[in-house]
Design an enzyme around this catalytic site. Structure first.
Site, PDB file in Angstrom:
ATOM      1  N   ASP A  33      40.452 -35.636 -93.946  1.00  0.00           N
ATOM      2  CA  ASP A  33      40.566 -34.389 -94.519  1.00  0.00           C
ATOM      3  C   ASP A  33      41.791 -34.004 -95.292  1.00  0.00           C
ATOM      4  O   ASP A  33      42.788 -34.299 -94.729  1.00  0.00           O
ATOM      5  CB  ASP A  33      40.188 -33.152 -93.363  1.00  0.00           C
ATOM      6  N   ILE A  34      41.757 -33.653 -96.246  1.00  0.00           N
ATOM      7  CA  ILE A  34      43.062 -33.254 -97.160  1.00  0.00           C
ATOM      8  C   ILE A  34      43.832 -32.006 -96.619  1.00  0.00           C
ATOM      9  O   ILE A  34      44.939 -31.851 -97.107  1.00  0.00           O
ATOM     10  CB  ILE A  34      42.714 -32.966 -98.500  1.00  0.00           C
ATOM     11  N   GLN A  96      31.542 -22.737 -93.620  1.00  0.00           N
ATOM     12  CA  GLN A  96      31.291 -23.685 -94.560  1.00  0.00           C
ATOM     13  C   GLN A  96      31.786 -23.726 -95.798  1.00  0.00           C
ATOM     14  O   GLN A  96      31.553 -22.743 -96.529  1.00  0.00           O
ATOM     15  CB  GLN A  96      29.753 -24.411 -94.755  1.00  0.00           C
ATOM     16  N   HIS A 102      28.652 -32.498 -93.683  1.00  0.00           N
ATOM     17  CA  HIS A 102      29.970 -33.213 -93.130  1.00  0.00           C
ATOM     18  C   HIS A 102      30.128 -32.938 -91.537  1.00  0.00           C
ATOM     19  O   HIS A 102      30.122 -31.736 -91.247  1.00  0.00           O
ATOM     20  CB  HIS A 102      31.051 -32.899 -94.001  1.00  0.00           C
ATOM     21  N   HIS A 104      33.194 -32.625 -88.767  1.00  0.00           N
ATOM     22  CA  HIS A 104      34.647 -32.882 -88.711  1.00  0.00           C
ATOM     23  C   HIS A 104      34.915 -33.567 -87.513  1.00  0.00           C
ATOM     24  O   HIS A 104      34.251 -33.422 -86.434  1.00  0.00           O
ATOM     25  CB  HIS A 104      35.387 -31.422 -88.385  1.00  0.00           C
TER      26      HIS A 104
END
Ligand code: 5GP
Ligand code: ZN
Length: 139
Positions: A33-34, A96, A102, A104
């Site tokens: 995750d960025i 979201q 996705h 996490h």
């Protein structure tokens, strides 16, 4: 395979925008995750576009969970957290923000005080690259 030309995660799968990739197979893709809540925060997605849980294909969900187990095990080995949460959001009321299903993988520390609203704080690119390499080595 379903794709959406305007979807940021479809673009990541296609390699059209870069990511700190951890793993991929024929049905799934995993990357950091960025905006990590904690170091090692990773995402696992089906390669086929589906906006949320309700729209997802059962086979894709099964493939995603197998990849989640594999990647979470490597993340656990790499950052040795005190715990690890799996999280998944459906709809704006659940926070979201990317509308491609996705999961996490979120490593936790005792006392880290992370709430569901940890916010989007960009991670340091060099740290993300180094961590992605270490996690890949543990796959
Ligand atoms: P959601 O809020 O939909 O459950 O989570 C979406 C996640 O995707 C956020 O944690 C956000 O940081 C991450 N994200 C959004 N855009 C990008 C991107 O371009 N690259 C990566 N690696 N993660 C992203
Ligand atoms: Zn998509």
């Amino acid at each position: 395979m379903a794709t959406d030309a305007n979807c940021i995660f479809c673009k990541i799968v296609a390699g059209a925008i870069p990511s700190f990739k951890l793993y991929e197979d024929s049905a799934t893709f995993a990357f950091l995750d960025i905006n990590p809540g904690n170091p090692g925060h990773a995402l696992v997605i089906p390669k086929a576009h589906a906006v949320n849980l309700y729209a997802s294909d059962d086979k894709d969900l099964a493939a995603v969970m197998a990849t989640v187990r594999k990647v979470a095990t490597a993340v656990e080995k790499t950052v040795t957290p005190d715990g690890l949460n799996l999280l998944q959001a459906n709809g704006p009321g659940a926070a979201q923000s990317v509308f491609h299903f996705h999961m996490h993988i979120l490593p936790r520390r005792l006392g880290d005080e992370l709430k569901m609203n940890w916010g989007l704080k960009p991670g340091d690119k060099a740290e993300l690259a180094a961590l992605a390499e270490k996690i890949r080595a543990n796959l």
